[in-house]
Enzyme design. Structure first.
Site, PDB file in Angstrom:
ATOM      1  N   TYR A  48       0.816  -1.285  -0.003  1.00  0.00           N
ATOM      2  CA  TYR A  48      -0.185   0.003   0.051  1.00  0.00           C
ATOM      3  C   TYR A  48       0.946   1.198  -0.054  1.00  0.00           C
ATOM      4  O   TYR A  48       0.607   2.126  -0.835  1.00  0.00           O
ATOM      5  CB  TYR A  48      -0.878   0.015   1.360  1.00  0.00           C
ATOM      6  CG  TYR A  48      -1.809   1.291   1.265  1.00  0.00           C
ATOM      7  CD1 TYR A  48      -2.905   1.172   0.689  1.00  0.00           C
ATOM      8  CD2 TYR A  48      -1.381   2.192   2.072  1.00  0.00           C
ATOM      9  CE1 TYR A  48      -3.850   2.558   0.842  1.00  0.00           C
ATOM     10  CE2 TYR A  48      -2.215   3.417   2.416  1.00  0.00           C
ATOM     11  CZ  TYR A  48      -3.322   3.655   1.658  1.00  0.00           C
ATOM     12  OH  TYR A  48      -3.997   4.438   1.806  1.00  0.00           O
ATOM     13  N   THR A  76      -3.749  13.414   8.168  1.00  0.00           N
ATOM     14  CA  THR A  76      -3.507  12.510   9.384  1.00  0.00           C
ATOM     15  C   THR A  76      -4.669  11.767   9.618  1.00  0.00           C
ATOM     16  O   THR A  76      -5.490  11.515   8.797  1.00  0.00           O
ATOM     17  CB  THR A  76      -2.876  13.410  10.642  1.00  0.00           C
ATOM     18  OG1 THR A  76      -3.746  14.622  10.743  1.00  0.00           O
ATOM     19  CG2 THR A  76      -1.545  13.993  10.409  1.00  0.00           C
ATOM     20  N   TRP A 113      -8.663  -1.511  23.217  1.00  0.00           N
ATOM     21  CA  TRP A 113      -7.246  -2.447  23.080  1.00  0.00           C
ATOM     22  C   TRP A 113      -6.160  -1.464  23.398  1.00  0.00           C
ATOM     23  O   TRP A 113      -5.890  -0.328  23.019  1.00  0.00           O
ATOM     24  CB  TRP A 113      -7.264  -2.749  21.888  1.00  0.00           C
ATOM     25  CG  TRP A 113      -7.980  -3.969  21.384  1.00  0.00           C
ATOM     26  CD1 TRP A 113      -9.008  -4.357  22.088  1.00  0.00           C
ATOM     27  CD2 TRP A 113      -8.026  -4.598  19.971  1.00  0.00           C
ATOM     28  NE1 TRP A 113      -9.756  -5.439  21.515  1.00  0.00           N
ATOM     29  CE2 TRP A 113      -9.126  -5.675  20.142  1.00  0.00           C
ATOM     30  CE3 TRP A 113      -7.092  -4.885  19.301  1.00  0.00           C
ATOM     31  CZ2 TRP A 113      -9.329  -6.805  19.191  1.00  0.00           C
ATOM     32  CZ3 TRP A 113      -7.358  -5.783  18.065  1.00  0.00           C
ATOM     33  CH2 TRP A 113      -8.417  -6.845  18.176  1.00  0.00           C
ATOM     34  N   ASP A 182      -0.374  -2.054  21.462  1.00  0.00           N
ATOM     35  CA  ASP A 182      -0.631  -0.601  21.314  1.00  0.00           C
ATOM     36  C   ASP A 182      -0.563   0.190  19.790  1.00  0.00           C
ATOM     37  O   ASP A 182      -0.830   1.013  19.351  1.00  0.00           O
ATOM     38  CB  ASP A 182       0.414   0.493  22.226  1.00  0.00           C
ATOM     39  CG  ASP A 182      -0.117   0.677  23.628  1.00  0.00           C
ATOM     40  OD1 ASP A 182      -1.524   0.748  23.728  1.00  0.00           O
ATOM     41  OD2 ASP A 182       0.476   0.720  24.335  1.00  0.00           O
TER      42      ASP A 182
END
Length: 226
Positions: A48, A76, A113, A182
């Protein structure tokens, strides 16, 4: 439609959308437009990222050979109404909005998460839309331009979650599942170039933008992508 089609049909200006994941995996922060081709991207985004990078290469080649103004923007983390809220492949804020909605509806804990510590710059889709229109009308360069809030507006995933929880009036338990990764801790981007062109541009305050996004999701739950 690819860039060659625009060239063949005589289009003089095109704005393509790239992504911050095209930047090198090993880099310094804040990232800026000059760093795009400075090294390989993260392996998880290999295909990608290189495909997106080639848009920049093609823009430069077409300008050199034909004089066309084909350029690109690098936003962003985008969020806003009409987002993708699917829990399997959504971005951070729309995923949080759907999770909080479900937890509130079902009276269950909200599970997030990771630790919530990673930092991100979030841009409201309404602000991004205004900036893309400006790019199309007035941005004169072939080189890409990062469209982002200021570095000082970077917030943690935990802060984003708290804003969603407040906006949706969720009163239940919140669990951070630290057995989950993370991911990348930060991807801070510089909007110095944008500020040189638009020093007075006002971004929608993050609290207001998240509230508007949550309200849209609740009011349009039946038709929202999820």
């Amino acid at each position: 439609m690819d860039l060659r089609s625009f060239l063949e049909t005589g289009v003089k200006k095109v704005v393509s959308c790239l992504s911050t994941c095209i930047f090198p995996d090993k880099t310094t922060y804040p990232i800026d437009e000059s760093m795009i081709h400075n090294g390989p991207p993260h392996s998880s985004n290999f295909g990608y990222a290189y495909a997106k990078r080639m848009i920049d290469v093609q823009n430069r080649a077409y300008h050199q050979q034909f004089g066309h103004l084909f350029t690109s923007v690098i936003p962003t983390n985008v969020f806003g109404p009409h987002d993708n809220y699917n829990l399997e492949d959504s971005h951070v804020i729309p995923g949080l909005i759907n999770k909080v909605f479900i937890a509130k509806r079902d009276n269950t804990p909200l599970t997030i998460w990771g630790t919530g510590q990673p930092l991100r710059q979030f841009i409201y889709s309404h602000d991004l839309a205004r900036l893309i229109v400006w790019t199309l009308r007035d941005y004169p360069e072939i080189d890409p331009i990062i469209l982002s809030v200021d570095e000082q507006a970077e917030i943690s995933i935990k802060q984003a979650a708290e804003l969603v929880v407040e906006a949706m009036d969720f009163k239940g338990e919140i669990i951070y599942d630290t057995s989950k990764s993370d991911g990348q801790f930060k991807k801070t981007a510089s909007n110095e170039k944008l500020r040189k062109y638009l020093p007075e541009f006002q971004f929608t305050p993050i609290k207001q933008a998240i509230k508007e996004s949550c309200d849209w999701f609740v009011n349009n739950y039946d038709i929202a992508r999820k």
